[in-house]
Design an enzyme around this catalytic site. Sequence first.
Site, mmCIF file in Angstrom:
data_model
loop_
_atom_site.group_PDB
_atom_site.id
_atom_site.type_symbol
_atom_site.label_atom_id
_atom_site.label_comp_id
_atom_site.label_asym_id
_atom_site.label_seq_id
_atom_site.Cartn_x
_atom_site.Cartn_y
_atom_site.Cartn_z
ATOM 1 N N SER A 97 -79.583 -74.132 -50.306
ATOM 2 C CA SER A 97 -80.134 -73.871 -51.635
ATOM 3 C C SER A 97 -78.977 -73.689 -52.608
ATOM 4 C CB SER A 97 -80.979 -72.605 -51.608
ATOM 5 O OG SER A 97 -80.140 -71.514 -51.274
ATOM 6 N N LYS A 98 -79.330 -73.648 -53.875
ATOM 7 C CA LYS A 98 -78.330 -73.436 -54.908
ATOM 8 C C LYS A 98 -77.588 -72.124 -54.640
ATOM 9 C CE LYS A 98 -78.594 -74.472 -59.751
ATOM 10 N NZ LYS A 98 -79.471 -74.958 -60.749
ATOM 11 N N ARG A 99 -78.374 -71.102 -54.344
ATOM 12 C CA ARG A 99 -77.795 -69.763 -54.147
ATOM 13 C C ARG A 99 -76.852 -69.739 -52.953
ATOM 14 N NH1 ARG A 99 -82.093 -66.006 -53.417
ATOM 15 N NH2 ARG A 99 -81.100 -65.796 -51.397
ATOM 16 N N LYS A 100 -77.343 -70.336 -51.857
ATOM 17 C CA LYS A 100 -76.530 -70.366 -50.634
ATOM 18 C C LYS A 100 -75.237 -71.131 -50.873
ATOM 19 C CE LYS A 100 -78.817 -69.335 -46.493
ATOM 20 N NZ LYS A 100 -79.997 -69.773 -45.750
ATOM 21 N N GLU B 113 -73.639 -71.614 -53.597
ATOM 22 C CA GLU B 113 -72.743 -70.816 -54.424
ATOM 23 C C GLU B 113 -72.015 -69.792 -53.570
ATOM 24 O OE1 GLU B 113 -74.372 -68.689 -58.057
ATOM 25 O OE2 GLU B 113 -74.437 -70.838 -58.545
#
Length: 491
Positions: A257-260, A262
């Site tokens: 995911s985007k968060r991961k 990052e």
Amino acid sequence: MNKKVRVRFAPSPTGWLHIGGLRTALYNYLFARRMGGTFILRIEDTDRTRFLEGAEKDIIENLAWAGLAVDEGPEHGGGFGPYRQSERSDLYKKYAYKLLNDGHAYYAFDTPGELEHMRTENPNAKYDYTTRGNMKNSLTLSGDEVKKHLDSGEPYVIRLKVPEGEKVVFDDMIRGNVSFDTEQVDDQILIKSDGLPTYHLANVVDDHEMQISHVIRGEEWLSSVPKHLLIYKYLGWNPPVMAHLPLIMSPSGGKLSKRKAEKEGIPINVRDYISGNYEPEAVTNFLAFLGWSPGDDREIMSLNQLCDEFSLERVSKSGAVFNLEKLLWYNEHYLRNRPVKELLPKVKELCHEKGYPEKSDAFLEKAIALMIERVSTISGIAEEGWFLFDAPEEYDEKAVKKAWKENTTEYVQFYLSKLSGISDGEFKAARLKEELSRSVEELEIGFGKLMLPVRISVTGLGSGPDLFSIMELLGKEETENRIKHALRSLN
Ligand code: GLU
């Protein structure tokens, strides 16, 4: 005869194109090229609430950067346009009305409050065959009431009437036989209250109208297939062949995911790879292998080779882990294989951005040659190789602690005095090394006892490319100045 292969990449311009999107585009492109087919770009922009200004431009630029030439698309034209869904609204309505007339869709007038009420009564409730009989729609209201609602101008949606107790079965080129019970499927909204179609209707209509032969997309769309296949059936159309690509996983597990990404230092948007100065061929080679392999032990394959050899049969079912180190390995490979002359303009630009003093092309070419084996991206030449362009103001503390002992200043001074006897024209790596060997002999010390302090003086660092080549490149005056500066600073 085989149907002509036509595939599409169909992103929604709701965010910057991410690296997973580029992989989907790449697989479509490779399949099209391999099969002598057509690669289409279709912009799925019917969700006006999530529309991001500039996203379409970003997509087009990213595909061009990666070398994926679009055959038909919003900027490229083609016989099946327009290629932006927002410009095709009437078409979707036409088919929604056909579904309505044939009894496969219905109007729904439920207010947000009424929908909320349905969910408070049963949090798991879906708008489907179990609930639609209790809701405010054209299945439960009389013809007159429906007309009244429609005429009143109040918002309504059109929903797909998903049948009870049927099986939707299809053969996915990657996942094999897939089967869904229609009971699991809700009565999907086809036309929203703003009059625009949802993804599901627009996607099916366009795949049909654009004569798409194969739908190649991420696994997250697999659960939408039963809805789509029902729409195909009700409109009397043959669905395209489906191929759902494995998820891209984060190194720590789970979907990337985007968060991961990052958190794990993985650039997520394609524009980050462009601004990070990655080699496009490295990115496409890496992405091609993120879910596919040629079936032997080759790892380096150019885009052209991939076009010749890609096949959906060799795409794996299981998730593919994004390994940044592997990407950097690819990047190093492609970077080192580029002629220095070709790297020059970019390096010049990077040095300019850093505010380094202007250097000649000949200097920069030598700097590139010195750094190329030690960097992962072209940016590293200006970043990690800063000491080639700028004199050190500070010196690596750890290295100094290790190398700068009681007599070091004296040793370095000794070597400096030797350097002063060398003319500009003779200031060459071999000679500088010879002089250092002679110095350590005369001083009766080990090579490193002098070499390391000189390296620190010249570059500020304890390690780097060949010291004598650096000195040659810097020239006599600059080298001597740097050593003198270090002797003053490190005493
Ligand atoms: N618009 C969808 C997306 O954003 C397309 C999915 C598909 O390829 O059907 O990914």
